[in-house]
Design a protein around this motif. Structure first.
Motif, short mmCIF file in Angstrom:
data_model
loop_
_atom_site.label_atom_id
_atom_site.label_comp_id
_atom_site.label_asym_id
_atom_site.label_seq_id
_atom_site.Cartn_x
_atom_site.Cartn_y
_atom_site.Cartn_z
N SER A 145 -43.95 3.41 -13.67
CA SER A 145 -43.24 3.24 -12.40
C SER A 145 -43.55 1.89 -11.79
O SER A 145 -44.57 1.26 -12.10
N GLU A 146 -42.71 1.45 -10.88
CA GLU A 146 -42.89 0.13 -10.25
C GLU A 146 -44.12 0.06 -9.39
O GLU A 146 -44.56 -1.02 -9.02
N SER A 147 -44.71 1.19 -9.06
CA SER A 147 -45.93 1.18 -8.24
C SER A 147 -47.09 0.51 -8.94
O SER A 147 -48.05 0.10 -8.32
N ASN A 148 -46.98 0.38 -10.28
CA ASN A 148 -48.05 -0.26 -11.05
C ASN A 148 -47.96 -1.78 -11.07
O ASN A 148 -48.85 -2.45 -11.55
N GLN A 149 -46.85 -2.34 -10.61
CA GLN A 149 -46.69 -3.79 -10.73
C GLN A 149 -47.68 -4.50 -9.83
O GLN A 149 -48.04 -4.03 -8.76
N THR A 150 -48.13 -5.66 -10.27
CA THR A 150 -49.22 -6.36 -9.61
C THR A 150 -48.80 -7.65 -8.93
O THR A 150 -49.59 -8.25 -8.23
N VAL A 151 -47.59 -8.12 -9.16
CA VAL A 151 -47.17 -9.38 -8.55
C VAL A 151 -45.72 -9.28 -8.11
O VAL A 151 -44.97 -8.42 -8.54
N GLU A 152 -45.32 -10.18 -7.23
CA GLU A 152 -43.93 -10.27 -6.83
C GLU A 152 -43.13 -10.99 -7.91
O GLU A 152 -43.68 -11.78 -8.66
N THR A 153 -41.83 -10.72 -7.96
CA THR A 153 -41.01 -11.39 -8.96
C THR A 153 -40.55 -12.75 -8.47
O THR A 153 -40.19 -13.59 -9.28
N ASP A 154 -40.53 -12.99 -7.18
CA ASP A 154 -40.04 -14.26 -6.65
C ASP A 154 -41.20 -15.22 -6.53
O ASP A 154 -42.02 -15.12 -5.63
N LYS A 155 -41.30 -16.17 -7.46
CA LYS A 155 -42.44 -17.06 -7.45
C LYS A 155 -42.42 -18.04 -6.29
O LYS A 155 -43.42 -18.68 -6.00
N THR A 156 -41.29 -18.15 -5.59
CA THR A 156 -41.26 -19.05 -4.43
C THR A 156 -42.06 -18.47 -3.28
O THR A 156 -42.39 -19.19 -2.34
N THR A 157 -42.40 -17.17 -3.32
CA THR A 157 -43.18 -16.56 -2.25
C THR A 157 -44.67 -16.71 -2.47
O THR A 157 -45.46 -16.33 -1.63
N ARG A 158 -45.07 -17.27 -3.60
CA ARG A 158 -46.50 -17.37 -3.89
C ARG A 158 -47.02 -18.71 -3.42
O ARG A 158 -46.76 -19.74 -4.02
N PRO A 159 -47.82 -18.72 -2.34
CA PRO A 159 -48.31 -19.99 -1.82
C PRO A 159 -49.34 -20.64 -2.71
O PRO A 159 -49.63 -21.82 -2.57
N ALA A 190 -54.34 -16.20 -11.06
CA ALA A 190 -53.11 -16.12 -11.85
C ALA A 190 -52.38 -14.83 -11.52
O ALA A 190 -53.00 -13.79 -11.31
N HIS A 191 -51.06 -14.90 -11.49
CA HIS A 191 -50.24 -13.73 -11.22
C HIS A 191 -49.35 -13.45 -12.42
O HIS A 191 -48.62 -14.32 -12.88
N TYR A 192 -49.45 -12.23 -12.92
CA TYR A 192 -48.63 -11.83 -14.05
C TYR A 192 -47.27 -11.32 -13.58
O TYR A 192 -47.13 -10.81 -12.47
N TRP A 193 -46.28 -11.45 -14.46
CA TRP A 193 -44.98 -10.85 -14.17
C TRP A 193 -45.15 -9.35 -14.00
O TRP A 193 -45.98 -8.72 -14.68
N PRO A 194 -44.39 -8.71 -13.09
CA PRO A 194 -44.54 -7.27 -12.85
C PRO A 194 -44.41 -6.43 -14.11
O PRO A 194 -45.07 -5.41 -14.26
N ALA A 195 -43.57 -6.87 -15.04
CA ALA A 195 -43.34 -6.07 -16.25
C ALA A 195 -44.61 -5.91 -17.08
O ALA A 195 -44.75 -4.93 -17.81
N VAL A 196 -45.56 -6.85 -16.95
CA VAL A 196 -46.76 -6.80 -17.77
C VAL A 196 -47.56 -5.53 -17.48
O VAL A 196 -48.08 -4.88 -18.39
#
Length: 429
Positions: A260-274, A167-173
């Motif tokens: 900071s954005e360096s902590n984000q764990t996933v991309e925001t564009d879900k179309t890039t997630r295979p 599972a991939h969380y939104w970066p804001a999480v």
């Protein structure tokens, strides 16, 4: 008495950021939203307010149960604002509509309420939690204090992952820095992923508290098919919210800021997630592309141990289910028919139950008899190992022990297309 406020007008404009015009409070939306309308909020005013509450609607819209709770919170000295997101922007109350609402809409509400000088508690549920968290991250770009968050059964994933995938969380999480109290229903596959959620929320500095509601399903306080235990738990909703707020109060004094954005764990564009499934396929099984060699060793209702490795040489349909899950109940008869259709073939069905008590399962099987083993997973070890995020979730494993197909959601297992796919695996040498 509640009243309606109209703090802003959304108009379609160019790709510029949100900005307030001098004449009135007119906000510019991002071009891709395609939204136009006035954001209206239903406000329940406390006579002598001690704090503000911003209840961000979920994909189900402003619910009668939440309005009644807002009235009772106002009696306790909390002024509650309920933005009517869908009617304001002429949208139906759906998940896709919620995804069209820019977080800036809620971020503006947060800033407006913070300007009143009172502590602010942001509450949301289900997929509304993602909008709330994104808005908080946006509004806390500068240091803030006296903000806390209460989330019911939060769905903070970019999208429900395909069975077996990460599972991939939104970066804001992972960027949020606030005291957070999560109330999670026990009868949900999400409960087994709470440690990961707590860790992801904590990455940005958030203090995270978890409460598991026993014997209830997601949306327990507003389900149309609520069980007696869920109706009883819903009656304590006011006390549960006040208890959550009381827990968070000591942590609200600290000044916090978005990580900071360096902590984000996933991309925001879900179309890039295979590895994110779009929707379950209604006409056939989904090819599986995730990790292999997942362990499974559980006991059945008679106490016999079943190890997946012992089924080499057979095609195995591994199903994760629960008796409180309507799609699970619907598909079980077709699984029984599938087992009968393949009688004498190297094929087996293993149905792993989600942590229900044996008497409850036995009662269910009396009404819905099956011809395959029911496995017990009381600690959710298999749910976690097999990354089950939705019920039912099913894997089809070939004779070499390789996972070939997976899907989440109910399915007619004896339909011709599915039977053909499984028979092809049986014929493989």
């Amino acid at each position: 008495m509640p009243y309606w406020i109209v703090p802003c007008l959304l108009v379609l404009s160019g790709p510029s950021s949100w900005a307030a015009e001098a004449a009135g409070t007119v906000l510019e939306a991002r071009a891709e939203t395609g939204l136009e309308g006035e954001l209206e909020s239903l406000v329940f005013e406390a006579e002598q307010p001690r704090a503000n509450v911003l209840w961000v609607p979920s994909e189900h819209g402003v619910l009668p149960q939440e309005r009644r709770l807002a009235e009772r919170l106002a009696d306790k000295g909390l002024t509650v604002t309920l933005p009517n997101l869908f009617e304001s922007f002429f949208l139906p109350a759906t998940t896709s509509s919620l995804e069209r609402i820019p977080p800036s809409v809620i971020a503006e509400e947060i800033q407006r309420l913070k300007a009143q000088g009172l502590p602010l508690i942001v509450i949301s549920a289900n997929q509304g939690a993602a909008l709330a968290v994104k808005a908080l991250v946006e509004s806390m770009q500068t240091p803030q204090s006296d903000i806390a968050v209460v989330l019911f059964n939060p769905n903070l994933y970019v999208e429900t992952p395909q069975a077996g995938q990460k599972a991939h969380y939104w970066p804001a999480v992972s960027r949020l820095d606030a005291p957070v109290y999560v109330i999670q229903a026990e009868l949900s596959p999400w409960r087994w992923h709470l440690p990961e959620l707590q860790q992801t929320l904590g990455a940005g500095g958030s203090d995270v508290f978890l409460r598991l509601m026993p014997d209830v399903r997601d949306r327990y306080y507003f389900r149309p098919d609520a069980l007696a235990v869920e109706n009883a738990q819903a009656k304590t909703l006011l006390q549960d919210v006040l208890s959550a707020i009381h827990t968070l109060i000591p942590y609200m004094d600290a000044t916090r800021q978005t990580a900071s954005e360096s902590n984000q764990t996933v991309e925001t564009d879900k179309t890039t997630r295979p590895d994110v499934a779009a929707k379950p396929d209604s006409v056939g099984l989904q090819p599986y592309t995730g990790p292999q060699n997942r362990p499974l060793q559980l006991v059945d209702m008679a106490g016999t141990t079943h190890n997946l490795k012992d089924y080499r040489g057979q095609v195995v349909l591994l199903n994760f289910w629960a008796s409180w899950c309507p799609p699970c109940v619907h598909e079980i008869p077709s699984m029984t028919r599938l087992k009968t259709a393949l009688k004498g073939q190297p094929f087996e069905i293993l149905a792993a139950n989600l942590a229900e008590e044996k008497p409850q399962i036995e009662s269910f099987l009396t009404e819905h008899p099956v011809n395959f083993p029911i496995l017990l997973d009381p600690k959710g070890s298999a749910v976690q190992a097999w990354r089950v995020f939705a019920y039912p979730s099913t894997y089809v494993i070939d004779k070499q022990g390789t996972i070939r197909y997976a899907l989440f959601g109910g399915h007619e297992w004896d339909d011709p297309a599915t039977l053909q796919q499984i028979e092809a695996l049986i014929r493989e040498k």
